[in-house]
Design a protein around this motif. Structure first.
Motif, PDB file in Angstrom:
ATOM      1  N   VAL A   7       0.981  -1.121  -0.095  1.00 59.86           N
ATOM      2  CA  VAL A   7       0.126  -0.164  -0.053  1.00 59.86           C
ATOM      3  C   VAL A   7       0.726   1.169  -0.076  1.00 59.86           C
ATOM      4  N   VAL A   8       0.693   1.990  -1.091  1.00 62.12           N
ATOM      5  CA  VAL A   8       1.570   3.281  -1.048  1.00 62.12           C
ATOM      6  C   VAL A   8       0.574   4.582  -0.972  1.00 62.12           C
ATOM      7  N   GLN A   9      -0.915   4.507  -1.002  1.00 60.52           N
ATOM      8  CA  GLN A   9      -1.618   5.566  -0.857  1.00 60.52           C
ATOM      9  C   GLN A   9      -2.983   5.112  -0.129  1.00 60.52           C
ATOM     10  N   LEU A  10      -3.569   6.103   0.706  1.00 60.13           N
ATOM     11  CA  LEU A  10      -4.822   5.935   1.266  1.00 60.13           C
ATOM     12  C   LEU A  10      -5.779   7.109   0.680  1.00 60.13           C
ATOM     13  N   ARG A  11      -7.057   6.661   0.680  1.00 61.70           N
ATOM     14  CA  ARG A  11      -8.099   7.565   0.158  1.00 61.70           C
ATOM     15  C   ARG A  11      -9.213   7.220   1.118  1.00 61.70           C
ATOM     16  N   ARG A  13     -17.473  10.292  -3.313  1.00 59.41           N
ATOM     17  CA  ARG A  13     -16.387  11.357  -3.681  1.00 59.41           C
ATOM     18  C   ARG A  13     -15.097  11.115  -3.024  1.00 59.41           C
ATOM     19  N   ARG A  14     -13.930  11.296  -3.291  1.00 60.65           N
ATOM     20  CA  ARG A  14     -12.764  11.118  -2.604  1.00 60.65           C
ATOM     21  C   ARG A  14     -12.605  12.647  -2.045  1.00 60.65           C
ATOM     22  N   PHE A  15     -12.245  12.587  -0.624  1.00 63.19           N
ATOM     23  CA  PHE A  15     -11.948  14.128  -0.005  1.00 63.19           C
ATOM     24  C   PHE A  15     -10.802  14.111   0.851  1.00 63.19           C
ATOM     25  N   LEU A  16     -10.150  12.941   0.888  1.00 58.11           N
ATOM     26  CA  LEU A  16      -8.736  13.045   1.675  1.00 58.11           C
ATOM     27  C   LEU A  16      -7.974  11.989   0.804  1.00 58.11           C
ATOM     28  N   THR A  17      -6.747  12.416   0.987  1.00 57.38           N
ATOM     29  CA  THR A  17      -5.624  11.206   0.477  1.00 57.38           C
ATOM     30  C   THR A  17      -4.349  11.398   1.217  1.00 57.38           C
ATOM     31  N   GLY A  18      -3.672  10.198   1.363  1.00 61.35           N
ATOM     32  CA  GLY A  18      -2.542  10.330   2.364  1.00 61.35           C
ATOM     33  C   GLY A  18      -1.562   9.092   2.037  1.00 61.35           C
ATOM     34  N   VAL A  19      -0.439   9.417   2.257  1.00 63.06           N
ATOM     35  CA  VAL A  19       0.750   8.446   1.988  1.00 63.06           C
ATOM     36  C   VAL A  19       1.247   7.753   3.340  1.00 63.06           C
ATOM     37  N   PRO A  20       0.836   6.547   3.553  1.00 61.69           N
ATOM     38  CA  PRO A  20       1.021   5.836   4.703  1.00 61.69           C
ATOM     39  C   PRO A  20       2.521   5.885   5.067  1.00 61.69           C
ATOM     40  N   LYS A  21       2.783   5.748   6.286  1.00 65.36           N
ATOM     41  CA  LYS A  21       4.101   5.499   6.891  1.00 65.36           C
ATOM     42  C   LYS A  21       4.023   4.038   7.406  1.00 65.36           C
ATOM     43  N   ILE A  22       4.729   3.061   7.092  1.00 66.30           N
ATOM     44  CA  ILE A  22       4.626   1.694   7.208  1.00 66.30           C
ATOM     45  C   ILE A  22       5.948   1.512   8.510  1.00 66.30           C
TER      46      ILE A  22
END
Length: 94
Positions: free
Chosen positions: A65-69, A76-85
């Motif tokens: 996983v490289v992106q969370l939405r 409708r998408r309203f937030l996006t984030g790049v996770p820290k693992i």
């Protein structure tokens, strides 16, 4: 979302999700795009008592996983984030 922490079965957010958050999805990179790895209904995720920034669900996995939405009820998408693992220890813990 500012660097949410993703581990097997747990997603730790910097702030609680807004009330309109309906689903959260994890995506992996495929070629020039993204493919969905997992999808969790926010209402079904177990929130730690007194701490709405920790979401637990069996479908939350790290698997590339490289992106969370985050999506609202209408999709409708309203937030996006790049996770820290977090790195897992490679040897025995002493």
């Amino acid at each position: 979302m500012v660097r949410p922490v993703l581990s097997e079965g747990l997603l730790t957010l910097d702030v609680p999700l807004p009330d309109r958050a309906f689903t959260i999805r994890g995506f992996k990179r495929v070629g020039n795009g993204f493919d969905q790895v997992w999808l969790v209904n926010v209402a079904e995720a177990t929130k730690s008592p007194g701490d709405p920034t920790h979401l637990r669900h069996k479908d939350i996995v790290v698997d590339h996983v490289v992106q969370l939405r985050v999506f609202d009820e209408s999709g409708r998408r309203f937030l996006t984030g790049v996770p820290k693992i977090p790195k897992t220890p490679s040897g025995p813990i002493i």
